[in-house]
Design a protein around this motif. Sequence first.
Motif, mmCIF file in Angstrom:
data_model
loop_
_atom_site.group_PDB
_atom_site.id
_atom_site.type_symbol
_atom_site.label_atom_id
_atom_site.label_comp_id
_atom_site.label_asym_id
_atom_site.label_seq_id
_atom_site.Cartn_x
_atom_site.Cartn_y
_atom_site.Cartn_z
ATOM 1 N N SER A 63 0.821 -1.198 0.000
ATOM 2 C CA SER A 63 0.000 0.000 0.000
ATOM 3 C C SER A 63 0.862 1.257 0.000
ATOM 4 O O SER A 63 1.775 1.407 0.824
ATOM 5 N N GLY A 64 0.588 2.149 -0.947
ATOM 6 C CA GLY A 64 1.292 3.415 -0.995
ATOM 7 C C GLY A 64 2.655 3.366 -1.641
ATOM 8 O O GLY A 64 3.350 4.376 -1.694
ATOM 9 N N SER A 65 3.054 2.194 -2.131
ATOM 10 C CA SER A 65 4.373 2.067 -2.726
ATOM 11 C C SER A 65 4.342 2.375 -4.216
ATOM 12 O O SER A 65 3.321 2.225 -4.882
ATOM 13 N N SER A 66 5.478 2.790 -4.723
ATOM 14 C CA SER A 66 5.620 3.020 -6.153
ATOM 15 C C SER A 66 7.003 2.571 -6.584
ATOM 16 O O SER A 66 7.953 2.604 -5.801
ATOM 17 N N VAL A 67 7.091 2.127 -7.829
ATOM 18 C CA VAL A 67 8.368 1.693 -8.390
ATOM 19 C C VAL A 67 8.593 2.439 -9.689
ATOM 20 O O VAL A 67 7.756 2.402 -10.586
ATOM 21 N N GLN A 68 9.707 3.109 -9.778
ATOM 22 C CA GLN A 68 10.082 3.805 -11.012
ATOM 23 C C GLN A 68 11.010 2.908 -11.812
ATOM 24 O O GLN A 68 12.042 2.463 -11.306
ATOM 25 N N ILE A 69 10.627 2.617 -13.047
ATOM 26 C CA ILE A 69 11.436 1.775 -13.927
ATOM 27 C C ILE A 69 12.385 2.656 -14.722
ATOM 28 O O ILE A 69 11.955 3.586 -15.396
ATOM 29 N N LEU A 70 13.666 2.336 -14.637
ATOM 30 C CA LEU A 70 14.680 3.113 -15.334
ATOM 31 C C LEU A 70 15.436 2.220 -16.310
ATOM 32 O O LEU A 70 15.805 1.097 -15.960
ATOM 33 N N PRO A 71 15.672 2.675 -17.535
ATOM 34 C CA PRO A 71 16.478 1.885 -18.472
ATOM 35 C C PRO A 71 17.920 1.849 -17.996
ATOM 36 O O PRO A 71 18.396 2.788 -17.338
ATOM 37 N N GLY A 72 18.616 0.777 -18.313
ATOM 38 C CA GLY A 72 20.003 0.666 -17.884
ATOM 39 C C GLY A 72 20.722 -0.417 -18.652
ATOM 40 O O GLY A 72 20.363 -0.752 -19.772
ATOM 41 N N ALA A 73 21.727 -1.000 -18.003
ATOM 42 C CA ALA A 73 22.529 -2.075 -18.585
ATOM 43 C C ALA A 73 23.273 -2.753 -17.442
ATOM 44 O O ALA A 73 23.371 -2.200 -16.340
ATOM 45 N N GLY A 74 23.807 -3.949 -17.716
ATOM 46 C CA GLY A 74 24.381 -4.756 -16.660
ATOM 47 C C GLY A 74 25.404 -4.036 -15.802
ATOM 48 O O GLY A 74 25.325 -4.058 -14.566
ATOM 49 N N ILE A 75 26.376 -3.377 -16.406
ATOM 50 C CA ILE A 75 27.417 -2.682 -15.657
ATOM 51 C C ILE A 75 26.885 -1.384 -15.074
ATOM 52 O O ILE A 75 27.120 -1.063 -13.902
ATOM 53 N N ALA A 76 26.139 -0.634 -15.868
ATOM 54 C CA ALA A 76 25.591 0.636 -15.414
ATOM 55 C C ALA A 76 24.665 0.454 -14.217
ATOM 56 O O ALA A 76 24.634 1.296 -13.310
ATOM 57 N N ASN A 77 23.912 -0.640 -14.186
ATOM 58 C CA ASN A 77 22.982 -0.878 -13.087
ATOM 59 C C ASN A 77 23.717 -1.112 -11.774
ATOM 60 O O ASN A 77 23.294 -0.651 -10.710
ATOM 61 N N VAL A 78 24.821 -1.856 -11.834
ATOM 62 C CA VAL A 78 25.617 -2.105 -10.630
ATOM 63 C C VAL A 78 26.158 -0.778 -10.092
ATOM 64 O O VAL A 78 26.121 -0.512 -8.881
ATOM 65 N N LYS A 79 26.642 0.056 -10.991
ATOM 66 C CA LYS A 79 27.178 1.354 -10.575
ATOM 67 C C LYS A 79 26.091 2.228 -9.966
ATOM 68 O O LYS A 79 26.331 2.943 -8.983
ATOM 69 N N ALA A 80 24.881 2.170 -10.518
ATOM 70 C CA ALA A 80 23.774 2.984 -10.006
ATOM 71 C C ALA A 80 23.358 2.535 -8.609
ATOM 72 O O ALA A 80 23.092 3.361 -7.730
ATOM 73 N N VAL A 81 23.279 1.221 -8.399
ATOM 74 C CA VAL A 81 22.918 0.698 -7.076
ATOM 75 C C VAL A 81 23.997 1.051 -6.056
ATOM 76 O O VAL A 81 23.711 1.493 -4.941
ATOM 77 N N GLU A 82 25.243 0.875 -6.426
ATOM 78 C CA GLU A 82 26.356 1.194 -5.529
ATOM 79 C C GLU A 82 26.342 2.676 -5.139
ATOM 80 O O GLU A 82 26.608 3.028 -3.982
ATOM 81 N N ALA A 83 26.008 3.525 -6.085
ATOM 82 C CA ALA A 83 26.004 4.963 -5.838
ATOM 83 C C ALA A 83 24.740 5.446 -5.128
ATOM 84 O O ALA A 83 24.627 6.634 -4.808
ATOM 85 N N GLY A 84 23.782 4.541 -4.898
ATOM 86 C CA GLY A 84 22.546 4.922 -4.243
ATOM 87 C C GLY A 84 21.557 5.610 -5.162
ATOM 88 O O GLY A 84 20.562 6.176 -4.707
ATOM 89 N N LYS A 109 26.587 -0.693 -26.385
ATOM 90 C CA LYS A 109 27.254 0.491 -25.865
ATOM 91 C C LYS A 109 28.075 0.144 -24.630
ATOM 92 O O LYS A 109 27.814 -0.854 -23.952
ATOM 93 N N LYS A 110 29.072 0.968 -24.334
ATOM 94 C CA LYS A 110 29.845 0.811 -23.110
ATOM 95 C C LYS A 110 28.891 0.840 -21.921
ATOM 96 O O LYS A 110 27.940 1.616 -21.896
ATOM 97 N N GLY A 111 29.153 0.001 -20.937
ATOM 98 C CA GLY A 111 28.250 -0.106 -19.795
ATOM 99 C C GLY A 111 27.364 -1.327 -19.877
ATOM 100 O O GLY A 111 26.692 -1.694 -18.916
ATOM 101 N N ASN A 112 27.380 -2.001 -21.036
ATOM 102 C CA ASN A 112 26.645 -3.251 -21.213
ATOM 103 C C ASN A 112 27.591 -4.433 -20.994
ATOM 104 O O ASN A 112 28.743 -4.424 -21.445
ATOM 105 N N THR A 113 27.076 -5.457 -20.321
ATOM 106 C CA THR A 113 27.895 -6.637 -20.060
ATOM 107 C C THR A 113 28.356 -7.282 -21.353
ATOM 108 O O THR A 113 29.494 -7.747 -21.454
#
Length: 310
Positions: free
Chosen positions: A50-71, A136-140
């Motif tokens: 209840s009350g939750s939302s999820v924002q879907i963001l495009p990414g790639a295997g390497i870029a996603n790891v960097k995004a999670v690590e960076a918060g 592209k760079k950033g893709n596994t």
Amino acid sequence: MARVVAAGLMSVGLGMSAQAADLKLMTGPQGGSWYPLGGAIKNIVENNVSGSSVQILPGAGIANVKAVEAGKADFGFANSVSTVDAINGKPPFDTKAQNVCNVGTLYPQYFQVVANASSGIKSPADLKGKALTTQKKGNTGEAITAHLLEAYGMSYDDMPRVSYGSYTDSVNQLKDGNAEWFTLGTTVPAGAIMDLASARPITVVPIPDDGLAKMKAINPGYQRIMVPAGSYPGQDAAVPTIGYSTHIIARCDLDEQVVYDVLKNIVANIPDLASIAKAVGKADAKSMAVETGVPLHKGAMKFYKEQGVL
């Protein structure tokens, strides 16, 4: 499709946490399997918290790891070999990731090397001097391509032309004769390869045991996997290639209950997710809990222990 999944999920009633959460989920480029899977998981969460939302963001295997690590993201799809590199601080990562945890393995991925049959490419040793198109760079898939060339004593500099773009762009380049070989990391059969094979004869290039051994020396997470015979037109025999796993990652400091609830619902709705990406259909709590070399999130650990698979 996502609406159909959502409708089915509303009857699951797993009693997820009442704690509201605004989450960001990194997926993949449109046209791949990660983006629609992200949409399905978005519906799982939003229809059960209840009350939750999820924002879907495009990414790639390497870029996603960097995004999670960076918060910058809470969850993300990733590839096991890239995430292990991040944990160990190996290129293309500059430092060791400290806030990336594993949630669950979804399905195997296939690194596929495809060439126009007219190129004469029959093994990785034949790649030198042949025009390449990859992601592209950033893709596994692009990172593995660089490892493949390194394993065979080559680099991008040995190619007359290297293009970095979408699957669609790559297929068009091979159709037009502007590229001779194409690499990608995805499921089998890959829609992009089927599209190419419908227009001209192709060769699915094998990576033999000596190549695998050299690549494992670069990243021990690489595994042997076979592209089954008949996966593509004209491919009559199974083809050995490089395998790894797609998994879900999360910030290690993300609320334990949120991760537990999201994972619990994903496992409960595997058949619905498989309607979007067939490869997910074989996943269950036991397979999702397999060791990846990435630390398991506390919320995931709680769930797997309850299921008796950890």
